[in-house]
Structures are given as C-alpha cells and as structure tokens.
Write a protein that holds these residues in place. Structure first.
Motif, mmCIF file in Angstrom:
data_model
loop_
_atom_site.group_PDB
_atom_site.id
_atom_site.type_symbol
_atom_site.label_atom_id
_atom_site.label_comp_id
_atom_site.label_asym_id
_atom_site.label_seq_id
_atom_site.Cartn_x
_atom_site.Cartn_y
_atom_site.Cartn_z
ATOM 1 N N PHE A 34 0.864 -1.171 0.000
ATOM 2 C CA PHE A 34 0.000 0.000 0.000
ATOM 3 C C PHE A 34 0.903 1.224 0.000
ATOM 4 C CE2 PHE A 34 -4.364 -1.492 0.779
ATOM 5 C CZ PHE A 34 -4.114 -2.837 1.014
ATOM 6 N N ARG A 35 0.334 2.368 -0.330
ATOM 7 C CA ARG A 35 1.113 3.601 -0.272
ATOM 8 C C ARG A 35 0.214 4.734 0.198
ATOM 9 N NH1 ARG A 35 2.251 4.731 -6.751
ATOM 10 N NH2 ARG A 35 0.097 5.296 -7.325
ATOM 11 N N MET A 40 -3.081 12.409 1.653
ATOM 12 C CA MET A 40 -3.962 11.520 0.899
ATOM 13 C C MET A 40 -4.276 10.279 1.726
ATOM 14 S SD MET A 40 -4.232 13.151 -1.983
ATOM 15 C CE MET A 40 -4.754 11.992 -3.246
ATOM 16 N N GLU A 41 -5.325 9.579 1.324
ATOM 17 C CA GLU A 41 -5.662 8.327 1.982
ATOM 18 C C GLU A 41 -4.714 7.220 1.505
ATOM 19 O OE1 GLU A 41 -10.475 8.971 2.640
ATOM 20 O OE2 GLU A 41 -9.732 7.296 1.453
ATOM 21 N N ARG A 42 -4.569 6.207 2.331
ATOM 22 C CA ARG A 42 -3.756 5.058 1.949
ATOM 23 C C ARG A 42 -4.452 4.326 0.800
ATOM 24 N NH1 ARG A 42 -1.100 1.460 6.625
ATOM 25 N NH2 ARG A 42 -0.473 3.583 7.134
ATOM 26 N N PRO A 84 6.348 11.380 -10.574
ATOM 27 C CA PRO A 84 6.227 12.144 -9.320
ATOM 28 C C PRO A 84 5.009 11.731 -8.503
ATOM 29 C CG PRO A 84 6.888 13.589 -11.094
ATOM 30 C CD PRO A 84 6.586 12.257 -11.732
ATOM 31 N N GLU A 85 3.941 11.318 -9.161
ATOM 32 C CA GLU A 85 2.736 10.905 -8.424
ATOM 33 C C GLU A 85 2.901 9.579 -7.704
ATOM 34 O OE1 GLU A 85 2.924 11.885 -11.636
ATOM 35 O OE2 GLU A 85 1.520 10.751 -12.890
ATOM 36 N N ASP A 86 4.019 8.888 -7.921
ATOM 37 C CA ASP A 86 4.316 7.681 -7.163
ATOM 38 C C ASP A 86 4.961 8.008 -5.811
ATOM 39 O OD1 ASP A 86 5.324 6.209 -10.256
ATOM 40 O OD2 ASP A 86 3.471 5.804 -9.155
ATOM 41 N N THR A 87 5.274 9.264 -5.596
ATOM 42 C CA THR A 87 5.880 9.672 -4.326
ATOM 43 C C THR A 87 4.930 9.390 -3.176
ATOM 44 O OG1 THR A 87 7.242 11.380 -5.343
ATOM 45 C CG2 THR A 87 6.711 11.646 -3.005
ATOM 46 N N ALA A 88 5.402 8.630 -2.199
ATOM 47 C CA ALA A 88 4.558 8.233 -1.077
ATOM 48 C C ALA A 88 5.388 7.428 -0.089
ATOM 49 C CB ALA A 88 3.376 7.384 -1.549
ATOM 50 N N MET A 89 4.785 7.172 1.055
ATOM 51 C CA MET A 89 5.319 6.165 1.967
ATOM 52 C C MET A 89 4.709 4.842 1.545
ATOM 53 S SD MET A 89 7.372 5.980 4.595
ATOM 54 C CE MET A 89 7.293 7.439 5.612
#
Length: 122
Positions: A34-35, A40-42, A84-89
């Motif tokens: 998950f990210r 944003m929501e997970r 860039p939209e893949d940026t996440a935890m």
C-alpha cells in the motif's frame, strides 16, 4: 504476531526505478503493498498470495511488478518508469489467509510494516 520490515526506498528522478523489499517474521499467505502520499488516503498498490496470484492497482499496471522470493515470506516490488505521483510512503501488509480477489482493501490486512519512503522528482 508477524512482523514486517520494509527496505529499499529512496529518491529517484522521473523515469527511474526502485526495488522495495519486505521480510516477514512468520508465514503469511497474502502479502501486499500500500502507499500513502502526504494529505492523501492510503491506497492499495498490489497484492500476491502463495499461489503467486496478483492484483495491481490501475495507476501502476505495466510499471510495477510484485514477486515473492523463497522463502515465500519475502516480498519484492520492482518499480519502473516512476512518476512524481508515485511519491509516497510505501507499506508492506500481510494476512494469514488468501488475498481478496475483489481489490485491495487495507482493512483486510492484519499485519503492517513501518513503511519506506519513495520520492520521485521531476
């Protein structure tokens, strides 16, 4: 209680690649990624069970590949053509039973890792 430990996050430029890994301390059937981006929501990314049946979220299809290594409690995520939209935890998740076939639902997972950060810059 199963512990999950992620590794492999980092910073890359648009179009680059990263490989995430997750090691589980015990046997699990279904493992997933998950990210969660800031504010944003997970959201689900992908899941795979011990039969190697997989599900991918639409935004990552064709770019990300999930796999399980022997022993099958190790999960990998190959991420290519990063945006860039893949940026996440990114979080590893697992459950003892089969993966749900109706999508990626965070509430269905019993065990979670601490997360590893992925940053994609333009």
């Amino acid at each position: 209680q199963v512990q999950l430990v992620e590794s492999g996050g980092g910073s890359v430029k648009t179009g680059g690649s990263l490989r995430l890994s997750c090691a589980a301390s015990g046997h699990v059937n279904c493992m997933a990624w998950f990210r969660q981006a800031p504010g944003m929501e997970r959201e689900g990314v992908t899941s795979i069970d011990t039969t190697t049946r997989t599900i991918y979220a639409d935004p990552v299809k064709g770019r990300f590949t999930v796999s399980r290594a022997d022993p099958k409690n190790t999960l990998h995520l190959e991420m290519n053509s990063l945006k860039p939209e893949d940026t996440a935890m990114y979080y590893c998740a697992a459950r003892g039973v089969w993966c749900r076939t109706d999508g990626l639902h965070s509430a269905a997972y019993d065990f979670w890792g601490q997360g590893t950060k992925v940053t994609v810059s333009s």
